[in-house]
Design a protein around this motif. Structure first.
Motif, PDB file in Angstrom:
ATOM      1  N   GLU A   1       0.754  -1.134   0.131  1.00 19.36           N
ATOM      2  CA  GLU A   1       0.104  -0.145   0.055  1.00 19.36           C
ATOM      3  C   GLU A   1       0.743   1.168  -0.085  1.00 19.36           C
ATOM      4  OE1 GLU A   1      -3.210   0.273   3.121  1.00 19.36           O
ATOM      5  OE2 GLU A   1      -2.682   2.153   3.304  1.00 19.36           O
ATOM      6  N   LEU A   2       0.482   2.097  -0.613  1.00 27.43           N
ATOM      7  CA  LEU A   2       1.160   3.463  -0.866  1.00 27.43           C
ATOM      8  C   LEU A   2       1.135   4.430   0.248  1.00 27.43           C
ATOM      9  CD1 LEU A   2       3.010   5.535  -2.302  1.00 27.43           C
ATOM     10  CD2 LEU A   2       0.629   6.255  -3.780  1.00 27.43           C
ATOM     11  N   LYS A   3       2.046   4.580   1.042  1.00 27.19           N
ATOM     12  CA  LYS A   3       1.988   5.375   1.985  1.00 27.19           C
ATOM     13  C   LYS A   3       2.895   6.923   1.844  1.00 27.19           C
ATOM     14  CE  LYS A   3       0.943   1.890   5.422  1.00 27.19           C
ATOM     15  NZ  LYS A   3       1.350   1.419   6.694  1.00 27.19           N
ATOM     16  N   VAL A   4       2.417   7.915   2.477  1.00 26.36           N
ATOM     17  CA  VAL A   4       2.828   9.230   2.174  1.00 26.36           C
ATOM     18  C   VAL A   4       3.144   9.898   3.486  1.00 26.36           C
ATOM     19  CG1 VAL A   4       2.886  11.440   0.900  1.00 26.36           C
ATOM     20  CG2 VAL A   4       2.171   9.428  -0.069  1.00 26.36           C
ATOM     21  N   GLU A   5       4.511  10.074   3.773  1.00 28.16           N
ATOM     22  CA  GLU A   5       4.665  10.907   5.246  1.00 28.16           C
ATOM     23  C   GLU A   5       5.357  12.191   4.990  1.00 28.16           C
ATOM     24  OE1 GLU A   5       5.332   7.199   8.245  1.00 28.16           O
ATOM     25  OE2 GLU A   5       6.898   8.677   8.111  1.00 28.16           O
ATOM     26  N   TYR A  33       3.266  15.430  -6.589  1.00 25.56           N
ATOM     27  CA  TYR A  33       2.732  16.693  -6.807  1.00 25.56           C
ATOM     28  C   TYR A  33       2.906  17.667  -5.503  1.00 25.56           C
ATOM     29  CZ  TYR A  33      -0.594  14.559 -10.189  1.00 25.56           C
ATOM     30  OH  TYR A  33      -0.881  13.768 -10.958  1.00 25.56           O
ATOM     31  N   TRP A  34       3.002  18.961  -5.437  1.00 25.87           N
ATOM     32  CA  TRP A  34       3.131  19.930  -4.107  1.00 25.87           C
ATOM     33  C   TRP A  34       1.743  20.795  -4.598  1.00 25.87           C
ATOM     34  CZ3 TRP A  34       5.577  19.428   0.427  1.00 25.87           C
ATOM     35  CH2 TRP A  34       6.373  18.436   0.262  1.00 25.87           C
ATOM     36  N   TYR A  35       0.993  20.960  -3.169  1.00 28.11           N
ATOM     37  CA  TYR A  35       0.039  21.812  -3.392  1.00 28.11           C
ATOM     38  C   TYR A  35       0.320  23.114  -2.207  1.00 28.11           C
ATOM     39  CZ  TYR A  35      -2.050  18.514  -6.546  1.00 28.11           C
ATOM     40  OH  TYR A  35      -2.726  17.740  -7.423  1.00 28.11           O
ATOM     41  N   ARG A  36      -0.750  24.078  -2.266  1.00 28.51           N
ATOM     42  CA  ARG A  36      -0.583  24.976  -1.023  1.00 28.51           C
ATOM     43  C   ARG A  36      -2.141  25.063  -0.971  1.00 28.51           C
ATOM     44  NH1 ARG A  36       1.454  31.080  -0.340  1.00 28.51           N
ATOM     45  NH2 ARG A  36      -0.412  31.709   0.924  1.00 28.51           N
ATOM     46  N   GLN A  37      -2.427  25.350   0.248  1.00 27.32           N
ATOM     47  CA  GLN A  37      -3.927  25.591   0.749  1.00 27.32           C
ATOM     48  C   GLN A  37      -3.632  26.594   1.777  1.00 27.32           C
ATOM     49  OE1 GLN A  37      -6.126  22.370   2.737  1.00 27.32           O
ATOM     50  NE2 GLN A  37      -8.026  22.952   1.685  1.00 27.32           N
ATOM     51  N   ASP A  38      -4.588  27.757   1.505  1.00 28.55           N
ATOM     52  CA  ASP A  38      -4.800  28.646   2.709  1.00 28.55           C
ATOM     53  C   ASP A  38      -6.103  28.546   3.479  1.00 28.55           C
ATOM     54  OD1 ASP A  38      -3.817  30.896   0.015  1.00 28.55           O
ATOM     55  OD2 ASP A  38      -2.667  30.570   1.895  1.00 28.55           O
ATOM     56  N   ASP A  82       3.792  35.982   3.445  1.00 26.34           N
ATOM     57  CA  ASP A  82       2.527  35.721   2.525  1.00 26.34           C
ATOM     58  C   ASP A  82       2.843  34.104   2.167  1.00 26.34           C
ATOM     59  OD1 ASP A  82       2.298  38.537   0.184  1.00 26.34           O
ATOM     60  OD2 ASP A  82       1.460  38.174   2.425  1.00 26.34           O
ATOM     61  N   LEU A  83       3.876  33.480   2.604  1.00 29.96           N
ATOM     62  CA  LEU A  83       4.012  32.171   2.403  1.00 29.96           C
ATOM     63  C   LEU A  83       3.239  31.273   3.524  1.00 29.96           C
ATOM     64  CD1 LEU A  83       7.728  31.881   1.021  1.00 29.96           C
ATOM     65  CD2 LEU A  83       5.538  31.541  -0.247  1.00 29.96           C
ATOM     66  N   SER A  84       2.758  31.787   4.593  1.00 27.24           N
ATOM     67  CA  SER A  84       1.903  30.977   5.489  1.00 27.24           C
ATOM     68  C   SER A  84       0.874  30.285   4.902  1.00 27.24           C
ATOM     69  CB  SER A  84       1.644  32.009   6.540  1.00 27.24           C
ATOM     70  OG  SER A  84       2.590  32.832   7.322  1.00 27.24           O
ATOM     71  N   ALA A  85       0.576  29.166   5.060  1.00 23.56           N
ATOM     72  CA  ALA A  85      -0.286  28.366   4.463  1.00 23.56           C
ATOM     73  C   ALA A  85       0.030  26.851   4.993  1.00 23.56           C
ATOM     74  CB  ALA A  85      -0.136  28.461   3.143  1.00 23.56           C
ATOM     75  N   THR A  86      -0.781  25.935   4.339  1.00 28.00           N
ATOM     76  CA  THR A  86      -0.705  24.588   4.732  1.00 28.00           C
ATOM     77  C   THR A  86      -0.046  24.090   2.858  1.00 28.00           C
ATOM     78  OG1 THR A  86      -2.268  24.287   6.533  1.00 28.00           O
ATOM     79  CG2 THR A  86      -1.392  22.259   5.192  1.00 28.00           C
ATOM     80  N   TYR A  87       1.078  23.168   3.361  1.00 28.56           N
ATOM     81  CA  TYR A  87       1.659  22.620   2.033  1.00 28.56           C
ATOM     82  C   TYR A  87       1.308  20.924   2.004  1.00 28.56           C
ATOM     83  CZ  TYR A  87       3.391  27.281   1.353  1.00 28.56           C
ATOM     84  OH  TYR A  87       3.750  28.620   1.155  1.00 28.56           O
ATOM     85  N   PHE A  88       0.878  20.520   0.872  1.00 35.02           N
ATOM     86  CA  PHE A  88       0.688  19.183   0.942  1.00 35.02           C
ATOM     87  C   PHE A  88       1.505  18.443  -0.407  1.00 35.02           C
ATOM     88  CE2 PHE A  88      -2.884  18.743   3.561  1.00 35.02           C
ATOM     89  CZ  PHE A  88      -3.489  19.702   3.658  1.00 35.02           C
ATOM     90  N   CYS A  89       2.159  17.445   0.007  1.00 33.70           N
ATOM     91  CA  CYS A  89       2.640  16.721  -1.242  1.00 33.70           C
ATOM     92  C   CYS A  89       1.613  15.336  -1.652  1.00 33.70           C
ATOM     93  CB  CYS A  89       4.031  16.135  -0.934  1.00 33.70           C
ATOM     94  SG  CYS A  89       4.188  14.905   0.459  1.00 33.70           S
ATOM     95  N   ALA A  90       1.576  14.787  -2.725  1.00 36.26           N
ATOM     96  CA  ALA A  90       0.830  13.931  -3.169  1.00 36.26           C
ATOM     97  C   ALA A  90       1.553  13.049  -4.256  1.00 36.26           C
ATOM     98  CB  ALA A  90      -0.688  14.460  -3.757  1.00 36.26           C
ATOM     99  N   PHE A  99      -2.132  11.699  -0.378  1.00 33.90           N
ATOM    100  CA  PHE A  99      -1.674  12.820   0.004  1.00 33.90           C
ATOM    101  C   PHE A  99      -0.931  12.616   1.452  1.00 33.90           C
ATOM    102  CE2 PHE A  99      -3.574  16.539  -2.305  1.00 33.90           C
ATOM    103  CZ  PHE A  99      -4.140  15.708  -3.146  1.00 33.90           C
ATOM    104  N   GLY A 100       0.138  13.444   1.691  1.00 30.72           N
ATOM    105  CA  GLY A 100       0.463  13.647   2.823  1.00 30.72           C
ATOM    106  C   GLY A 100      -0.515  14.197   3.691  1.00 30.72           C
ATOM    107  N   ALA A 101      -0.091  14.281   4.965  1.00 32.91           N
ATOM    108  CA  ALA A 101      -0.994  14.844   6.005  1.00 32.91           C
ATOM    109  C   ALA A 101      -0.914  16.488   6.208  1.00 32.91           C
ATOM    110  CB  ALA A 101      -0.729  14.517   7.482  1.00 32.91           C
ATOM    111  N   GLY A 102       0.138  16.988   5.273  1.00 37.48           N
ATOM    112  CA  GLY A 102       0.063  18.775   5.248  1.00 37.48           C
ATOM    113  C   GLY A 102       1.284  18.966   6.321  1.00 37.48           C
TER     114      GLY A 102
END
Lengths: 109, 112
Positions: A1-5, A33-38, A82-90, A99-102
């Motif tokens: 199973e694929l796991k992301v940490e 992938y890398w994502y940003r979420q405000d 301005d970089l304050s946010a949650t960053y996710f890898c997937a 996805f990672g937990a962020g």
């Protein structure tokens, strides 16, 4: 199973400092992938990494991929508020995507 | 530019009710995705589609159904709502799997 940490899960930085967020995954993958979420908002795509050694940069953010180590990094240079946010890898395989937990990043003056 | 449009933005359901979350994209993208995000967590893939008429399960498909009759639309149906389905649902699209995904604003769903 694929796991992301991802680590760290929480990161408080001072403006002007550098830091790195790490994304480890457990099996071979086709893309990362890398994502940003405000807070309270949707996700914004930052980078798509497709091959070993791939490096992409946008402003103060740089992402890299080492498929042999199953590791991606997101490096922040001279952080600004301005970089304050949650960053996710997937991590994406042909038959699975996880996805990672962020990493919740706070940049303080 | 509309991009990916999700409706409704908020909804409260009673246990056992059904509903459909709508997702439309105007970028002529082949790939479309449905995710759920629980508080403080990353996203989990529910279903995805590589083109009209083709859908496939993701990590957490149980309790959901999808259809893709057109390139533009990818609705997500909850048949018998359960409290465990309380979450924020995001729809996304991309031209290929190697290109960035564009996300909608999300649907915040509460089941009481």
């Amino acid at each position: 199973e694929l796991k992301v940490e991802q680590n760290p899960l929480f990161l408080s930085m001072q403006e002007g400092k550098n830091y790195t967020i790490y994304c480890n995954y457990s099996t071979t993958s086709d893309r990362l992938y890398w994502y940003r979420q405000d807070p309270g908002k949707s996700l914004e795509s930052l980078f798509v990494l497709l091959s070993n050694g791939a490096v992409k940069q946008e402003g103060r953010l740089m992402a890299s991929l080492d498929t042999k180590a199953r590791l991606s990094t997101l490096h922040i240079t001279a952080a600004v508020h301005d970089l304050s946010a949650t960053y996710f890898c997937a991590v994406d395989r042909i038959d699975d995507m996880r996805f990672g937990a962020g990493t919740r990043l706070t940049v303080k003056p | 530019n509309a991009g990916v449009t999700q409706t409704p933005k908020f909804r409260i359901l009673k246990i056992g009710q059904s509903m459909t979350l709508q997702c439309t994209q105007d970028m002529n993208h082949n790939y479309m995705y449905w995710y759920r995000q629980d508080p403080g967590m990353g996203l989990k893939l529910i279903y995805y589609s590589v083109g009209a008429g083709i859908t496939d399960k993701g990590e957490v498909p149980n309790g959901y159904n999808v259809s893709r009759s057109t390139t533009e639309d990818f609705p997500l149906r909850l048949e018998l709502a359960a409290p465990s389905q309380t979450s924020v649902y995001f729809c996304a699209s991309s031209q290929t799997r190697n290109q960035p995904q564009h996300f909608g604003d999300g649907t915040r769903l509460s089941i009481l």
